[in-house]
Design an enzyme around this catalytic site. Structure first.
Site, PDB file in Angstrom:
ATOM      1  N   GLU A 189      -3.263  -5.494   0.544  1.00  0.00           N
ATOM      2  CA  GLU A 189      -1.974  -4.897   0.906  1.00  0.00           C
ATOM      3  C   GLU A 189      -0.909  -4.992  -0.185  1.00  0.00           C
ATOM      4  OE1 GLU A 189      -1.759  -5.422   5.679  1.00  0.00           O
ATOM      5  OE2 GLU A 189      -1.643  -7.294   4.579  1.00  0.00           O
TER       6      GLU A 189
HETATM    7  C1  ACM Z   1      -5.348  -8.985   5.646  1.00  0.00           C
HETATM    8  O1  ACM Z   1      -5.484  -9.077   6.873  1.00  0.00           O
HETATM    9  N1  ACM Z   1      -4.241  -8.489   5.136  1.00  0.00           N
HETATM   10  C2  ACM Z   1      -6.392  -9.413   4.744  1.00  0.00           C
END
Ligand code: ACM
Length: 522
Positions: free
Chosen positions: A338
């Site tokens: 992310e």
């Molecule tokens: C995640 O759940 N951002 C790895």
């Protein structure tokens, strides 16, 4: 009056019947080894006639000249003493012990058992637990614990017979990597909490604990060269309350506690995103040389390292250098998920460079599935959580995959619409959803041969204490442990849910705050 009198004997029979039913259903006595619920399910259970009874005279004998085996014996005794009230001395021996005792021995040459398998022979006069390695003895001990009545897990002395039906169990795991992840960054969890977590998951033969040690909301591991990381970056947590961090000594204590339970700690420093706690601690890490504000909300994807600055890589070398020096396990987890505000043309060279830093430290890289967008070096592993196409890209680069599909294996997802804790973005994950998936066929293009193992993460945006954490983790983690250990063809949901139901009393005696899912015939 007439009716009452008439009912009396009937009531009595009913009550007696119920008591018997209770005794049987709670596993107070059963005379068939294969009728006992064991999680994870063993590969082979062959019942025999008779039973072994543990008494106040039972000694746990350990084959001489193996200190690790002796430690396993001590651990085993420490698990049985509180509830039985027995002395259970642990002694070494060079010959087969006499009747009434338990014998733990290292037996090399039984290569089918591998490094973690065991063979357990229960006769009316002796229990013999054999393994090629001490890790196998440790796993066998977990099985023996589950063969005793559930009250063996009580921390107070319990009355009654400690009987195990006779037979032979031979058992080896399907996957060598059977993991859980704990996010101590969003909310901090103390050393004692982490130890309890380790103890509980070791009971179900898990052998990896991945610690998510940094995120936007908090930095949780002391780094001596960069002290603001903890004094500033570790000071808060989600919701704005005081945070916390592990000193390096405390981290080492956790690592040792895990190692004593044949569990490897994998430390994660999440980068280049999820890094606000570091950016708030040191202005010079920021492209504009201004420290960010500490963040105590739950949004994701807004922070990034300044990938063009050289100090970023000096910082990472220092941080990972200090952490790898106190991490005996082979892996360092570099996050990589992310990073929404890091441009892809910056992200790729960044991940490539960080892999080199880890490699120079003599460690292997694990990263969330996005790292497969970079050029993976040999032995880097990809943790599949969101995008199967990323994980497949990893496989195309010969990387192994850790299976953590959020829709099945994320233990912070709500069970259903009535769950007050947890998140929902990957959907509801009831006990069946966490179990009814086959890691080796879930993603086209990822087969058994590509998979390093399974890991169940728990993120703690909404979880502030062990009571809440246990509610989300249990019972789902037992299903994950079962999937990681047993071969996919040897179990199914209907068979598993009755096995899980019988673990309810055991969890109660361990004082685990589990979610009493309506799908389970507890
Ligand atoms: C995640 O759940 N951002 C790895």
């Amino acid at each position: 009056m007439r009716r009452l009198k008439h009912n009396h004997p009937v009531k009595l029979i009913l009550v007696v019947g119920l008591v018997f039913l209770q005794l049987f259903s709670k596993g107070y006595t059963t005379d068939n080894l294969s009728a006992i619920s064991i999680i994870p399910k063993p590969v082979s259970v062959i019942p025999a006639n008779g039973s072994f009874t543990l008494t106040n005279k039972t000694v746990i004998f350990v084959q001489a000249q193996n200190n690790e085996a002796k430690s396993v014996g001590e651990y085993f005794a420490s698990k049985l003493r509180p509830s039985t009230g027995f002395e259970l001395a642990v002694k070494t021996t060079t010959s087969k012990p006499s009747s009434g005792n338990i014998y733990l021995r290292i037996k090399s040459g039984d290569t089918k058992l591998g490094s973690e398998g065991y063979e357990l022979t229960i006769k009316s006069n002796l229990i013999i637990l054999s393994a090629q390695e001490p890790a196998g003895l440790f796993n066998g001990v977990q099985t023996i614990r589950q063969l005793f009545p559930a009250r063996v897990e009580s921390s107070e002395v319990q009355a009654g017979l400690w009987k195990i039906p006779a037979g032979v169990i031979r058992d080896t795991p399907e996957f060598g990597y059977r993991g859980a992840m704990l996010d101590v960054a969003r909310h901090f969890f103390q050393v004692e909490d982490v130890k309890r977590y380790i103890d509980l998951i070791a009971t179900y033969k898990m052998n990896i604990l991945h610690l998510h040690l940094s995120d936007d909301q908090g930095w949780r591991i002391e780094i001596k060269k960069w002290p603001n990381l903890t004094s500033i970056g570790g000071s808060k947590q989600v919701g704005g309350g005081n945070g916390g961090f592990f000193t390096q000594d405390q981290y080492s204590d956790i690592v040792k506690y895990a190692a004593d339970r044949y569990m490897t700690i994998i430390p994660e420093i999440d980068m280049p995103g999820h890094i606000n706690a570091a950016m708030a601690s040191y202005p010079e890490l920021n492209c504009n040389n201004k420290a960010t504000e500490l963040y105590t909300g739950t949004e994701v994807g807004f922070s990034s390292f300044c990938t063009s600055k050289e100090i970023t890589y000096d910082f990472i070398s220092d941080v990972l250098g200090e952490i790898s020096a106190i991490t005996p396990g082979p892996y360092i987890h570099i996050g990589g998920d992310e990073s929404h505000v890091t441009k892809l043309e910056d992200y790729i060279p960044f991940v490539n460079r960080v892999q080199q830093i880890v490699s120079k430290l003599g460690k292997k890289v694990i990263g969330w599935d996005e790292i497969a967008l970079s050029t993976l070096i040999p032995n880097s592993a990809v943790q599949f959580w969101a995008k199967s196409e990323n994980a497949v890209k990893g496989v195309a680069q010969s990387a192994k995959v850790i299976m953590s599909p959020a829709a099945n294996a994320y233990l912070d997802m709500k069970y259903d619409s009535t769950t007050t804790l947890g998140l929902f973005w990957a959907g509801y994950v009831e006990a069946d959803k966490a179990y009814k998936w086959d890691p080796s066929t879930l993603v086209p293009g990822i087969g058994k041969e590509n998979i390093l193992g399974i890991e169940a993460p728990v993120w703690t945006e909404t979880l502030t204490n062990m009571h809440d954490l246990e509610y989300m983790v249990f019972p789902r983690i037992l299903g994950i442990a079962d999937l990681a250990w047993r071969s996919p063809s040897s179990g199914n949901w209907d068979e598993y849910k009755t096995r899980l139901a019988k673990q309810g009393d055991r969890l109660k005696f361990m004082k685990v705050n589990y979610y009493p899912s309506k799908l389970i015939p507890w």
